[in-house]
Structures are given as C-alpha cells and as structure tokens.
Write an enzyme that holds these catalytic residues in place. Structure first.
Site, short mmCIF file in Angstrom:
data_model
loop_
_atom_site.label_atom_id
_atom_site.label_comp_id
_atom_site.label_asym_id
_atom_site.label_seq_id
_atom_site.Cartn_x
_atom_site.Cartn_y
_atom_site.Cartn_z
N GLU A 91 -23.91 -28.96 16.70
CA GLU A 91 -23.82 -27.96 15.55
C GLU A 91 -24.79 -26.67 15.80
O GLU A 91 -25.99 -27.21 16.14
CB GLU A 91 -24.32 -28.39 14.22
CG GLU A 91 -24.00 -27.44 13.06
CD GLU A 91 -24.48 -27.81 11.60
OE1 GLU A 91 -25.20 -28.71 11.54
OE2 GLU A 91 -23.88 -27.29 10.77
N ASP A 137 -25.21 -16.41 10.58
CA ASP A 137 -25.78 -15.12 9.84
C ASP A 137 -25.02 -13.91 10.09
O ASP A 137 -24.64 -13.59 11.35
CB ASP A 137 -27.17 -14.64 10.35
CG ASP A 137 -28.09 -15.88 9.77
OD1 ASP A 137 -28.14 -16.41 8.71
OD2 ASP A 137 -28.87 -16.18 10.60
N ASP A 165 -18.19 -16.84 5.04
CA ASP A 165 -18.01 -16.26 4.03
C ASP A 165 -17.43 -14.94 4.05
O ASP A 165 -17.03 -14.25 3.23
CB ASP A 165 -19.05 -16.52 2.65
CG ASP A 165 -20.35 -15.91 3.14
OD1 ASP A 165 -20.83 -16.22 4.40
OD2 ASP A 165 -20.80 -15.17 2.70
N PHE A 215 -24.80 -24.05 2.61
CA PHE A 215 -24.00 -22.70 2.33
C PHE A 215 -22.79 -22.90 1.90
O PHE A 215 -22.19 -21.98 0.89
CB PHE A 215 -24.13 -21.56 3.43
CG PHE A 215 -25.33 -20.91 3.64
CD1 PHE A 215 -26.31 -21.64 4.07
CD2 PHE A 215 -25.45 -19.63 3.23
CE1 PHE A 215 -27.85 -20.84 4.08
CE2 PHE A 215 -26.58 -18.91 3.44
CZ PHE A 215 -27.88 -19.47 3.77
N GLU A 268 -31.26 -25.31 15.82
CA GLU A 268 -31.41 -24.48 14.84
C GLU A 268 -32.77 -23.61 15.10
O GLU A 268 -33.78 -24.02 15.37
CB GLU A 268 -31.88 -25.29 13.61
CG GLU A 268 -32.35 -24.51 12.50
CD GLU A 268 -31.67 -23.49 11.64
OE1 GLU A 268 -30.66 -23.40 11.40
OE2 GLU A 268 -32.44 -22.24 12.02
N LYS A 270 -26.04 -4.96 8.73
CA LYS A 270 -26.30 -3.76 9.38
C LYS A 270 -25.66 -3.48 10.64
O LYS A 270 -25.80 -4.39 11.46
CB LYS A 270 -27.93 -3.36 9.39
CG LYS A 270 -28.39 -3.14 7.97
CD LYS A 270 -29.88 -2.57 8.14
CE LYS A 270 -30.35 -2.41 6.74
NZ LYS A 270 -31.85 -2.60 6.50
C1 LIG Z 1 -26.63 -18.66 7.02
S1 LIG Z 1 -27.48 -19.96 7.65
C2 LIG Z 1 -26.28 -21.47 7.56
C3 LIG Z 1 -26.97 -22.96 7.63
C4 LIG Z 1 -26.03 -23.93 7.65
N1 LIG Z 1 -24.98 -23.85 8.78
C5 LIG Z 1 -25.26 -23.97 6.61
O1 LIG Z 1 -23.96 -23.71 6.56
O2 LIG Z 1 -25.80 -24.40 5.46
C6 LIG Z 1 -27.45 -19.80 9.47
C7 LIG Z 1 -28.24 -20.35 10.37
O3 LIG Z 1 -28.15 -20.34 11.64
C8 LIG Z 1 -29.53 -20.30 12.23
N2 LIG Z 1 -29.46 -19.28 13.50
C9 LIG Z 1 -29.31 -17.92 13.61
N3 LIG Z 1 -29.31 -17.77 14.77
C10 LIG Z 1 -29.32 -18.52 15.57
C11 LIG Z 1 -29.49 -18.99 16.77
N4 LIG Z 1 -29.53 -18.03 17.93
N5 LIG Z 1 -29.43 -20.49 17.20
C12 LIG Z 1 -29.58 -21.36 16.37
N6 LIG Z 1 -29.53 -21.16 14.85
C13 LIG Z 1 -29.42 -19.88 14.81
C14 LIG Z 1 -30.29 -19.84 11.08
O4 LIG Z 1 -31.80 -19.80 11.53
C15 LIG Z 1 -30.05 -20.26 9.59
O5 LIG Z 1 -30.36 -21.41 9.46
#
Ligand SMILES: C[S@@+](CC[C@H](N)C(=O)[O-])C[C@H]1O[C@@H](n2cnc3c(N)ncnc32)[C@H](O)[C@@H]1O
Length: 217
Positions: free
Chosen positions: A41, A116, A152, A191, A66, A120
């Site tokens: 994941e 994420d 989303d 999320f 993560e 922007k």
């Molecule tokens: C919006 S959150 C969603 C977390 C989880 N997947 C959920 O649905 O609850 C996006 C996650 O991706 C992680 N993330 C962002 N860029 C990443 C990267 N390059 N490698 C690993 N994780 C990353 C962020 O730190 C964050 O915890």
C-alpha cells in the site's frame, strides 16, 4: 490528534530504513521472515486498510509505505495492538522505493487510497500518482496482479484513469465491493470513513496487469 505511544514496542513492524541502506532490491523474505504473496500500500496513513486486510488474509504479507514518519508509526502501533505479524511499515517515499527497490514481478497487489491531491497547480508535480509510478507499479506486479485506487477528487481520478488507461499492460476490472460498515473500523481507510460519513463521493477503480505472454515457437 492521536499521538504515537513511546511505550509501545513496534520494532517488529516499523522498519528503520537506515538498516537497509543503498538502493539494493528489498527481499520480502528477509523483511517478513516468512513466505506468501505480497500486497503493498502506498500512503498508508494510519494503517486501517493494512490492519483490516492483514487480519482478513493472514496468508498474505502486507507492506505499507508512508512518507510521514508519525503516521507510519501510528499505523505500526495499530498493527502491533491487533497482534498481526504479517505487516511491515516503511517510513519513506513510495516513488523512490517503487522505482528502485521493489523486485520486479514480486507484488500480488498494489493499493493507493486517497493520495494527496495537491490542489494548487504549481504543487501538482508533488502528486505521488504519475506516469513514473504507473510504470513502476506495472513492473513490480506479478502477471495478473492488481492495482486498486480510490480518491475523493474527481479531477485527480480522471488523471489516474488516463495514466493507467494509457498503459496497455493494464485492463480495468470492477473494484471489490465495499461492505456496509457497522463499526468505525469497517471502512477501507480512515479517509474513506471520513468522506463516506460526510456524504462526499468516492471514486474507485481497479486494474489487472496482463498475464505473462507465452512465446509461441
Ligand atoms: C490523504 S492521506 C490518505 C491516507 C490513507 N491512505 C487513507 O486513505 O486514510 C495520503 C497519505 O499519503 C502519504 N504520502 C504522500 N506522499 C507520499 C509518498 N511519496 N510516499 C508515501 N506516502 C506518501 C501522506 O503522508 C498521507 O499519509
């Protein structure tokens, strides 16, 4: 906000990248000390998907990447508290790991949930889901392996579908059905829970990597 618990020993789950220096391919058997298909994941957040899926499929090995160390640690705590031995958390960048360190053809499934969006325009290049990642995922999956995505953000969903759709190694398949949640933990991810409770749309798609092509002589 939940804080990591310093008194909980998560060393069996939470990996220290410093112990695996360089860019050599990672050995799943060395990391898990066990055998079984590997499910990875990207962006595991607080680890709800990993914990639920690992509990449901004890014969599979679950590897979460993560980038936010604090969330990786919280996810590891969830896993330890659940008494699961088939999960590992890697605090680091999924783009780098997927491109450099995952052995080709070694993953059964890849899951990317609510990446994420970086709203922007000038920040869009920070999005984890890009052409390079799709190529890395295609190389990392075993023939017939699956990619599952949810977001989303309708615009980002369109981008993801275009990126994966343009890669002829993938075929779109139906996403697995989601159950009706009875408890807080009966959701795909944290999320997903938040957005479903708020009544916001969730866009999901799934893909299968083509089976190995057998050469005809
Ligand atoms: C919006 S959150 C969603 C977390 C989880 N997947 C959920 O649905 O609850 C996006 C996650 O991706 C992680 N993330 C962002 N860029 C990443 C990267 N390059 N490698 C690993 N994780 C990353 C962020 O730190 C964050 O915890």
């Amino acid at each position: 906000m939940t804080r990591p618990r310093a008194d909980l020993d998560v060393s069996s789950v939470f990996l220290d990248p410093a112990a695996f220096p360089g860019d050599d391919p990672l050995s799943w058997n060395a990391l898990f000390g066990d055998d079984g298909p590997v499910v990875l994941e990207i962006g595991s957040g607080k680890g709800l998907f990993l914990a639920n899926a690992a509990q449901a499929r004890p014969d599979h090995r679950f590897f979460g990447i993560e980038i936010a160390k604090k969330y990786a640690r919280l996810a590891a705590e969830r896993v330890v508290k659940a008494g699961l031995s088939n999960v590992r958390l890697w605090p680091g960048d999924a783009g780098h790991l997927m491109a450099k360190r995952v052995v080709p053809g070694s993953l059964r499934e890849v899951h990317v949930y609510f990446p994420d969006p970086w709203w922007k325009k000038r920040h869009r290049k920070r999005r984890v889901f890009n052409e390079k990642l799709v190529d890395s995922i295609a190389k990392a999956l075993t023939p017939g392996g699956e990619l599952h995505v949810a977001t989303d953000v309708e615009e980002y969903f369109g981008v993801i579908r275009e990126l994966v759709g343009a890669d002829t190694r993938f075929t779109e398949i139906d996403p697995p059905a989601l159950g009706d949640p009875e408890h807080d933990h009966d959701y795909l991810t944290n999320f997903e829970r938040k957005y479903r409770i708020e009544g916001r749309p969730v866009y999901r798609s799934s893909y299968r990597l083509q089976e190995a092509v057998t050469a005809v002589s």
